[in-house]
Structure formats: structure tokens, C-alpha cells
Design a protein around this motif. Structure first.
Motif, short mmCIF file in Angstrom:
data_model
loop_
_atom_site.label_atom_id
_atom_site.label_comp_id
_atom_site.label_asym_id
_atom_site.label_seq_id
_atom_site.Cartn_x
_atom_site.Cartn_y
_atom_site.Cartn_z
N GLU A 5 4.31 9.76 4.28
CA GLU A 5 5.20 10.57 3.45
C GLU A 5 6.28 11.27 4.25
O GLU A 5 7.00 12.09 3.72
CB GLU A 5 4.37 11.61 2.70
N ALA A 48 0.94 -11.31 -8.18
CA ALA A 48 -0.08 -12.35 -7.97
C ALA A 48 -0.85 -12.04 -6.70
O ALA A 48 -0.32 -11.44 -5.77
CB ALA A 48 0.59 -13.71 -7.83
N PRO A 50 0.32 8.10 12.97
CA PRO A 50 1.49 8.70 12.30
C PRO A 50 2.00 10.03 12.88
O PRO A 50 2.76 10.72 12.21
CB PRO A 50 0.98 8.91 10.87
C1 LIG Z 1 -2.92 7.87 7.65
C2 LIG Z 1 -1.54 7.27 7.65
C3 LIG Z 1 -0.43 8.08 7.66
C4 LIG Z 1 0.85 7.54 7.68
N1 LIG Z 1 1.94 8.37 7.76
C5 LIG Z 1 3.17 7.84 7.87
C6 LIG Z 1 4.32 8.66 7.95
O1 LIG Z 1 4.25 9.89 7.88
N2 LIG Z 1 5.53 8.07 8.07
C7 LIG Z 1 5.68 6.71 8.11
O2 LIG Z 1 6.80 6.23 8.27
N3 LIG Z 1 4.61 5.92 7.98
C8 LIG Z 1 3.37 6.43 7.88
N4 LIG Z 1 2.30 5.61 7.75
C9 LIG Z 1 2.52 4.16 7.67
C10 LIG Z 1 2.96 3.79 6.24
O3 LIG Z 1 1.95 4.17 5.34
C11 LIG Z 1 3.23 2.31 6.14
O4 LIG Z 1 4.06 1.90 7.19
C12 LIG Z 1 3.94 2.00 4.84
O5 LIG Z 1 3.24 2.53 3.76
C13 LIG Z 1 4.14 0.51 4.66
O6 LIG Z 1 2.91 -0.12 4.46
P1 LIG Z 1 2.89 -1.70 4.22
O7 LIG Z 1 3.85 -2.03 3.14
O8 LIG Z 1 3.04 -2.39 5.51
O9 LIG Z 1 1.39 -1.97 3.73
P2 LIG Z 1 0.68 -1.61 2.35
O10 LIG Z 1 1.12 -0.33 1.78
O11 LIG Z 1 -0.79 -1.78 2.63
O12 LIG Z 1 1.16 -2.74 1.35
C14 LIG Z 1 0.68 -4.05 1.41
C15 LIG Z 1 1.23 -4.82 0.23
O13 LIG Z 1 0.88 -6.17 0.33
C16 LIG Z 1 0.29 -6.60 -0.88
N5 LIG Z 1 -0.71 -7.62 -0.55
C17 LIG Z 1 -1.63 -7.58 0.45
N6 LIG Z 1 -2.37 -8.70 0.45
C18 LIG Z 1 -1.91 -9.44 -0.58
C19 LIG Z 1 -2.28 -10.69 -1.11
N7 LIG Z 1 -3.28 -11.42 -0.59
N8 LIG Z 1 -1.61 -11.16 -2.18
C20 LIG Z 1 -0.59 -10.46 -2.72
N9 LIG Z 1 -0.19 -9.26 -2.27
C21 LIG Z 1 -0.85 -8.77 -1.21
C22 LIG Z 1 -0.31 -5.37 -1.51
O14 LIG Z 1 -0.43 -5.51 -2.89
C23 LIG Z 1 0.73 -4.31 -1.12
O15 LIG Z 1 1.78 -4.29 -2.04
C24 LIG Z 1 1.01 6.13 7.68
C25 LIG Z 1 -0.11 5.31 7.64
C26 LIG Z 1 -1.37 5.85 7.64
C27 LIG Z 1 -2.58 4.93 7.62
#
Ligand SMILES: Cc1cc2nc3c(=O)[nH]c(=O)nc-3n(C[C@H](O)[C@H](O)[C@H](O)COP(=O)(O)OP(=O)(O)OC[C@H]3O[C@@H](n4cnc5c(N)ncnc54)[C@H](O)[C@@H]3O)c2cc1C
Length: 483
Positions: free
Chosen positions: A32, A166, A323
Motif C-alpha cells: 500500500e 480464467a 517491503p
Molecule cells: C507483506 C507485503 C507487503 C508489501 N508491501 C508493499 C509496499 O508497501 N509497496 C509495494 O510497492 N509493494 C509491496 N508489496 C508487494 C506488492 O504486494 C506486489 O508487488 C503487488 O501487489 C503486485 O503483486 P503481483 O501482481 O505480482 O501478484 P498478485 O497480487 O499475487 O497477483 C497475481 C495475479 O495472478 C493471477 N493468477 C495467478 N495464478 C493464476 C492462474 N493459474 N491462472 C490465472 N490467473 C492467475 C491472480 O488471479 C492474480 O490476479 C508487499 C508484499 C507483501 C507480501
């Protein structure tokens, strides 16, 4: 973010971008806080603050405050502010004071006394310079990550980006080992020329299917877990993230418009889930409350190649550095932008793939060093966790050199070292100085034989008065959000 960037950049190139996500799997739903690069993202894709901020309950962020990481008297708390054009009046004076203090003379070196955005944070003010004020501040945001994801998905739909709900269960490879097709739970096949793996920690394509190795950072970043508990918003909204060191990690406090985000990032090797939740509840005065807590696991490290074959990993699938400085979305942006540059330069081939991977790997390592330094420099002795962090021998050579340049062991100062390592683009020299000074990492003063210097104390007093006068021009966070 990725789909919007690619679509924005390549909309006139007959390239069709589609986003696939699964409601069953969902998003991680934390994250966030941002760095100033998030402002560049919205500027690049032409979305105004007045459009997105209210919809995502966002607030302005001028920096991060670190409480209780150091036990050095006078340094129990310090701020890491985002840069400002006002810093050109601050940086030289700060560097001069640090130089004098490192030579054993007792002068003012607390970083909070030198930088405009720290002054704004103290006054709970936002970073937006009024029209008549000639110097600008870089700033980030706090936001509800669930709302931000939904908002961006809606904008993507409006801009013609495909959106497929999907669950992908398999990916088919061709004879060259390239991904040709995704197979969904309903047995639909989705073909494409290029695939971006944004599947989160699982790394469905890059790690599972293409078998790209994951390099763990657990040797020097011990935290692998988090517990999250939201609380109601404060009436007067802060303009900084607060990071408070606890017994086995640290807790964030992120002020949003509709609530405060709180979480405790800790190491499961030193503390179990129940103790972590209890410690966070105690901090938040919620020991007797039935507000629910969410527990998360984190995989800290990076893949060895972010771009392999016809697949690019972005976000948690490519790696994650815990983070503490809210750098994850910053790395997402850096990866997308670098990919666009290298893919275009190679005329949409893999020609510059290894150059790209080297650049992104260096970026991860550079950010990691800065985060590890927080742990290395802590002076807490209350738990084995903090002692092990302070004494961890497994820190990188690059970080060792930065610390040595500060203590004078290399024969040159920290600025040439940062330039030599080419890492000022990740955290500039001011950030390193603020960190090292913020922990009170100085040679002990000899109070029995104080060294005398020809020190002009009025200079620092005048500077503080200047910062206060600058601060008068800025509005509080609350006032900015109402307008
Ligand atoms: C404790 C914590 C605190 C954080 N604090 C910060 C912060 O302060 N600032 C910051 O910049 N970042 C922070 N982050 C990192 C941040 O949360 C992520 O970088 C950001 O949310 C992006 O995540 P993502 O999209 O890579 O993964 P996710 O949010 O996990 O999204 C994955 C996506 O892929 C889809 N998906 C997965 N597998 C499949 C499948 N087989 N088929 C179809 N769809 C699939 C899911 O539906 C989802 O939409 C933090 C992370 C953590 C763990």
C-alpha cells in the motif's frame, strides 16, 4: 500496470494485449506504499491524481519514518524523506556536518534536521508545492491496493485491453521450448506470441513451466512472513509511512483516507504466527478486539532470469525484496520500462535479453543492499533476531564496501563509492547518508577530551529556520485531500 504500459506504448503497432486473471486465486492484496516512481506511471499513462486518488482512498507520501531500529541516544527515530529540489540547499551542509562528525567532533548530524520533506512529515503536511513556491518535491502515495487493482483493470477495459477471467492450469511449449498456448480450467486454449507472467509468488510460467531457478535472499533478509490488521483512519492523516522495529521484525503503519494499514513483517525462524499476531495486536491496542488478522508468507529473492524465451516475469513472480522501503511496484515499473526499451531496440526479438536480465538483476541487488543495511546497522540487543542481523557475516561485497567507505577504511568517501558501483539510480547518495547517519553510525565521541573545531553553529540554525519557512507554504495532508 504491465498491460496498461504495454498497451499505451504499442497501441499503434497492431499489438493486442490481454490480461488473464482468476477470481479463485485472487491477488495478494497487500502493498500500500509507493516510491515517487508511481507518479511517473500515472503521468506516463495519462491519468490524473484527481481521477485515481479518490477512487483508491490514496494519500500523499513524503517518506518513511524508522522508529526503534537504533538504540543510539538521539537516533531512536529518523526519517528517510523522498528527494526535493530544496535538497540542493541541504545536501552539501549535511555532507559537511557528517564529515566533521566522522572526524570526532560533536556537531548536529540527525537527518531530520536537514531535509524539507522531513519537516513536512513532522507537520503532517503534504508534498504539493503551491504555485508561488519555486521548488518541487518528489513524492509517492499510500493507497488501497485492492481498489487500485480494480481501478486499473477498469481503465484497461476502457482502453480496449482484453480481460479474460480464467484459471490457467497448463502452458504448452513448442519444440524450441517457447510457450505457445495457455490451457484454462475449462480446457480453453489461449495462443499468443509473448507471455508476461504476473502470477505472483507462484511464478506459474517463469518458475514452474520454464524452470528458471529462484535465488533466495534468505541469507541476509530473514523475514519470510507477515500478519496484517487494518484499523480505522486517523482524523489527522500522516504524510509518511511509519516503520517500527518490533522484537522479530518491523511493523508498518500506512495512513489511507478510509483506514490505516498495519502489518508486522517477521521471520518465522524466530517467531511463530501466534506470537507475531499478539505482538502486533499489543502495539495497536487490539489485544481484546475481534478485528481479524491475515497471515501471509513471503518468498524473498529473485529469479535468475526475468526474461526467458518468450516470457517475461513481472511482480512477485520475478522476485520480491521485503517491503521495508516499499520498492516492489518501483521494480515492476523499472522492469516494464527496461523491457520496452530492449524489446524495441531488438526489433521485437530476444537480441537484448541477456543485457536486460543483467540490468534488472543489478537493480534487485542494489535495492537489496540498501534494505540489508537497515538490519546490519540495527543496534538492538533485545532478541537473538536483532543480534543475528547485526552480526550476519553474509552481506554482499558491495554493501561491505559502502560501509567501509563511510568508516574511512577504503581511502575514499561514500559518494565516489556509490558512483563507482553505479547504484545512485536506486538509492542516491543522500539516501545512503541519511540511513547511516539515521542509525547514529559514527565513531564514539571522547567526552573527556572533546575535540575542538572551528564550527559555525549558526549555519545549521539558519538552515532549520529556512526549512521551517519553506514548510509554511505547504498544506496539511488533510487539507490537500479535501481539495
Ligand atoms: C507483506 C507485503 C507487503 C508489501 N508491501 C508493499 C509496499 O508497501 N509497496 C509495494 O510497492 N509493494 C509491496 N508489496 C508487494 C506488492 O504486494 C506486489 O508487488 C503487488 O501487489 C503486485 O503483486 P503481483 O501482481 O505480482 O501478484 P498478485 O497480487 O499475487 O497477483 C497475481 C495475479 O495472478 C493471477 N493468477 C495467478 N495464478 C493464476 C492462474 N493459474 N491462472 C490465472 N490467473 C492467475 C491472480 O488471479 C492474480 O490476479 C508487499 C508484499 C507483501 C507480501
Amino acid at each position: 500496470m504491465t498491460a496498461l504500459y504495454l498497451n499505451h506504448r504499442w497501441k499503434n503497432k497492431n499489438i493486442k494485449v490481454s490480461l488473464i486473471e482468476s477470481a479463485d486465486i485472487g491477488i495478494i492484496g497487500v502493498g500500500e506504499g509507493s516510491t515517487p516512481s508511481l507518479k511517473n506511471f500515472f503521468d506516463d499513462i495519462e491519468i490524473k491524481e484527481s481521477e485515481w486518488m479518490p477512487q483508491c482512498q490514496a494519500t500523499y507520501k513524503v517518506g518513511i519514518r524508522f522508529d526503534n531500529w537504533s538504540t543510539q541516544p538521539g537516533f531512536e527515530s529518523y526519517r528517510h524523506p523522498f528527494p526535493s529540489q530544496v535538497d540542493k540547499f541541504s545536501s552539501d551542509l549535511f555532507a559537511k556536518q557528517l564529515h566533521i562528525r566522522r572526524h570526532g567532533i560533536d556537531v548536529e548530524v540527525h537527518p531530520d534536521k536537514f531535509f524539507i520533506q522531513s519537516q513536512l512529515a513532522m507537520e503532517k503536511k503534504g508534498p504539493i508545492a503551491p504555485y508561488h513556491f519555486p521548488l518541487e518535491n518528489a513524492y509517492g502515495y499510500h493507497f488501497d491496493s485492492g481498489l487500485l487493482g480494480q481501478y486499473l483493470a477498469e481503465i484497461a477495459r476502457l482502453r480496449g485491453i482484453g480481460h479474460i477471467q480464467a484459471k490457467v492450469t497448463d502452458a504448452l511449449l513448442n519444440n524450441n521450448g517457447m510457450i505457445s498456448t495457455l490451457v484454462t480450467e475449462e480446457n480453453t486454449q489461449i495462443n499468443a506470441d509473448f507471455f508476461i507472467d504476473c502470477t505472483g509468488f507462484v511464478g506459474f510460467l517463469i518458475q514452474k513451466k520454464l524452470q528458471i531457478p529462484f535465488i533466495s535472499f534468505s541469507d541476509n533478509l530473514f523475514n519470510d512472513s507477515a500478519v496484517v490488521i487494518p484499523t480505522p483512519a486517523n482524523k489527522t492523516i500522516n504524510s509518511e509511512t511509519v516503520s517500527t522495529a518490533l522484537q522479530h521484525g518491523w511493523a508498518w503503519d500506512i495512513p489511507l483516507q478510509h483506514r490505516t494499514g498495519n502489518g508486522y513483517v517477521y521471520s518465522s525462524a524466530y517467531c511463530d504466527q501466534t506470537s507475531a499476531e499478539t505482538e502486533l495486536r499489543k502495539k495497536l491496542n487490539l489485544l481484546d478486539s475481534d478485528i481479524g488478522a491475515r497471515h501471509l508468507k513471503m518468498k524473498v529473492g529473485r529469479v535468475s532470469q526475468h526474461w526467458s524465451k518468450n516470457c517475461l516475469a513481472i511482480g512477485l513472480s520475478q522476485g520480491f525484496i521485503e517491503p521495508l522501503e516499499a520498492t516492489a511496484l518501483h521494480l515492476v515499473q523499472a522492469t516494464i520500462l527496461e523491457f520496452i526499451i530492449q524489446f524495441e531496440k531488438g526489433n521485437f526479438t530476444n537480441q537484448f535479453q541477456s543485457q536486460f536480465n543483467d540490468t534488472i538483476n543489478n537493480r534487485f541487488e542494489g535495492v537489496r543492499d540498501y534494505i540489508v543495511a537497515h538490519y546490519r546497522l540495527n543496534t538492538r540487543t533485545d532478541t537473538q533476531y536483532w543480534l543475528d542481523n547485526a552480526n550476519n557475516p553474509k552481506i554482499s561485497e558491495s554493501l561491505t564496501r559502502i560501509l567501509q567507505s563511510w568508516t574511512g577504511a577504503l581511502g575514499h568517501d561514500i559518494e565516489p563509492e556509490i558512483i563507482q558501483q553505479n547504484i545512485a539510480g536506486y538509492f542516491p547518495v543522500d539516501s545512503w547518508r541519511i540511513l547511516l547517519a539515521g542509525y547514529g553510525f559514527f565513531p564514539a565521541l571522547d567526552h573527556n577530551h572533546p575535540q575542538q573545531g572551528n564550527i559555525d553553529h549558526t549555519e545549521i540554525e539558519n538552515h532549520q529556520a529556512f526549512l521551517k519557512r519553506c514548510g509554511v507554504n505547504f498544506k496539511t495532508q488533510n487539507a490537500l485531500l479535501i481539495n
